[in-house]
Design a protein around this motif. Sequence first.
Motif, PDB file in Angstrom:
ATOM      1  N   LYS A 146     -68.897 -53.878 -72.764  1.00  0.00           N
ATOM      2  CA  LYS A 146     -67.753 -53.779 -71.868  1.00  0.00           C
ATOM      3  C   LYS A 146     -67.582 -52.322 -71.435  1.00  0.00           C
ATOM      4  O   LYS A 146     -67.410 -51.432 -72.276  1.00  0.00           O
ATOM      5  N   ILE A 147     -67.659 -52.113 -70.129  1.00  0.00           N
ATOM      6  CA  ILE A 147     -67.647 -50.764 -69.567  1.00  0.00           C
ATOM      7  C   ILE A 147     -66.480 -50.635 -68.595  1.00  0.00           C
ATOM      8  O   ILE A 147     -66.310 -51.459 -67.701  1.00  0.00           O
ATOM      9  N   LYS A 185     -63.079 -53.202 -65.174  1.00  0.00           N
ATOM     10  CA  LYS A 185     -63.687 -53.477 -66.471  1.00  0.00           C
ATOM     11  C   LYS A 185     -64.832 -54.469 -66.277  1.00  0.00           C
ATOM     12  O   LYS A 185     -64.614 -55.590 -65.813  1.00  0.00           O
ATOM     13  N   LEU A 186     -66.033 -54.025 -66.626  1.00  0.00           N
ATOM     14  CA  LEU A 186     -67.232 -54.841 -66.473  1.00  0.00           C
ATOM     15  C   LEU A 186     -67.662 -55.369 -67.837  1.00  0.00           C
ATOM     16  O   LEU A 186     -67.605 -54.646 -68.830  1.00  0.00           O
ATOM     17  N   THR A 187     -68.090 -56.621 -67.873  1.00  0.00           N
ATOM     18  CA  THR A 187     -68.608 -57.199 -69.103  1.00  0.00           C
ATOM     19  C   THR A 187     -70.039 -57.663 -68.872  1.00  0.00           C
ATOM     20  O   THR A 187     -70.296 -58.508 -68.013  1.00  0.00           O
ATOM     21  N   LEU A 212     -65.221 -42.882 -69.530  1.00  0.00           N
ATOM     22  CA  LEU A 212     -64.161 -43.854 -69.804  1.00  0.00           C
ATOM     23  C   LEU A 212     -64.608 -44.792 -70.925  1.00  0.00           C
ATOM     24  O   LEU A 212     -65.727 -44.691 -71.442  1.00  0.00           O
ATOM     25  N   GLU A 213     -63.754 -45.715 -71.277  1.00  0.00           N
ATOM     26  CA  GLU A 213     -63.986 -46.570 -72.449  1.00  0.00           C
ATOM     27  C   GLU A 213     -65.235 -47.444 -72.294  1.00  0.00           C
ATOM     28  O   GLU A 213     -65.474 -48.048 -71.248  1.00  0.00           O
ATOM     29  N   ILE A 214     -66.020 -47.509 -73.376  1.00  0.00           N
ATOM     30  CA  ILE A 214     -67.183 -48.398 -73.472  1.00  0.00           C
ATOM     31  C   ILE A 214     -67.096 -49.113 -74.816  1.00  0.00           C
ATOM     32  O   ILE A 214     -66.838 -48.483 -75.844  1.00  0.00           O
ATOM     33  N   MET A 215     -67.328 -50.417 -74.816  1.00  0.00           N
ATOM     34  CA  MET A 215     -67.244 -51.191 -76.048  1.00  0.00           C
ATOM     35  C   MET A 215     -68.462 -52.104 -76.171  1.00  0.00           C
ATOM     36  O   MET A 215     -68.832 -52.798 -75.229  1.00  0.00           O
ATOM     37  N   LEU A 216     -69.079 -52.104 -77.367  1.00  0.00           N
ATOM     38  CA  LEU A 216     -70.223 -52.973 -77.664  1.00  0.00           C
ATOM     39  C   LEU A 216     -69.829 -53.857 -78.824  1.00  0.00           C
ATOM     40  O   LEU A 216     -69.591 -53.384 -79.934  1.00  0.00           O
ATOM     41  N   ASP A 223     -67.452 -64.346 -72.974  1.00  0.00           N
ATOM     42  CA  ASP A 223     -68.359 -63.396 -72.341  1.00  0.00           C
ATOM     43  C   ASP A 223     -69.526 -64.099 -71.680  1.00  0.00           C
ATOM     44  O   ASP A 223     -70.087 -63.611 -70.709  1.00  0.00           O
ATOM     45  N   ILE A 224     -69.901 -65.273 -72.181  1.00  0.00           N
ATOM     46  CA  ILE A 224     -71.042 -65.982 -71.629  1.00  0.00           C
ATOM     47  C   ILE A 224     -70.664 -66.784 -70.393  1.00  0.00           C
ATOM     48  O   ILE A 224     -71.364 -66.815 -69.401  1.00  0.00           O
TER      49      ILE A 224
END
Length: 226
Positions: A146-147, A185-187, A212-216, A223-224
């Motif tokens: 998530k970016i 916000k991109l997933t 900016l925020e990035i989440m893995l 998400d699918i």
Amino acid sequence: MTGLFNSVFGTATTITVQEFLICIAVSLAIGVFLAGVYAFRSKYTQSFLVTLALIPAVVCVVIMMVNGNVGAGVAVAGAFSLVRFRSVPGSAKEICAIFLAMGAGLVTGMGFIGYAVLLAIILGGAMFACSLTGFGGGRDEERALKITVPENLDYTEAFDEVLADCTDSYRLTNVKTTSMGSLFKLTYVVKLKKDTNQKDMIDRLRVRNGNLEIMLTQVDSGDITL
């Protein structure tokens, strides 16, 4: 052999103390067995395993206490509503284990101990086999990336170079605005290469999204499908 699968209550409308204790003991044994099967190669908490072990006995008691009454249907619906005991959504495997435990408790509460044991052995064995063989585990290797990006950044191909270098496959599954439209916000659902250093990948992505925020995280059904 046929007698093993008859109800211990027979045609009687009352339940003796001995029959009650037998059903409770079998329910507890089935619950402990199912909890042990679920714990094999699965992430779990102690509270969930304890609950899973006790659910068959709880449902069994409810069904026994209304045996032969018109309220049995209402009791069954109430017993199955116990699935709401979790305050947060559970995984599909957790929900399946809960309903399996409830089903075994329901059968035991009706006095069909043989069928309850057979049900637990067959479906518990199937769950164990799936865990042992890793059936359906292909998604476990995928991650949700998530970016967060500023509104003035064209994200269409901004991260393709980094993702192509660090992943075996990736796809954009969700885009949404946040902070009154000032951010996106991109997933992505990604499958990382075995030699990928996650920190290095995230550092390269930070350069492109303005830090900016990035989440893995682990991938989930949302998400699918989105």
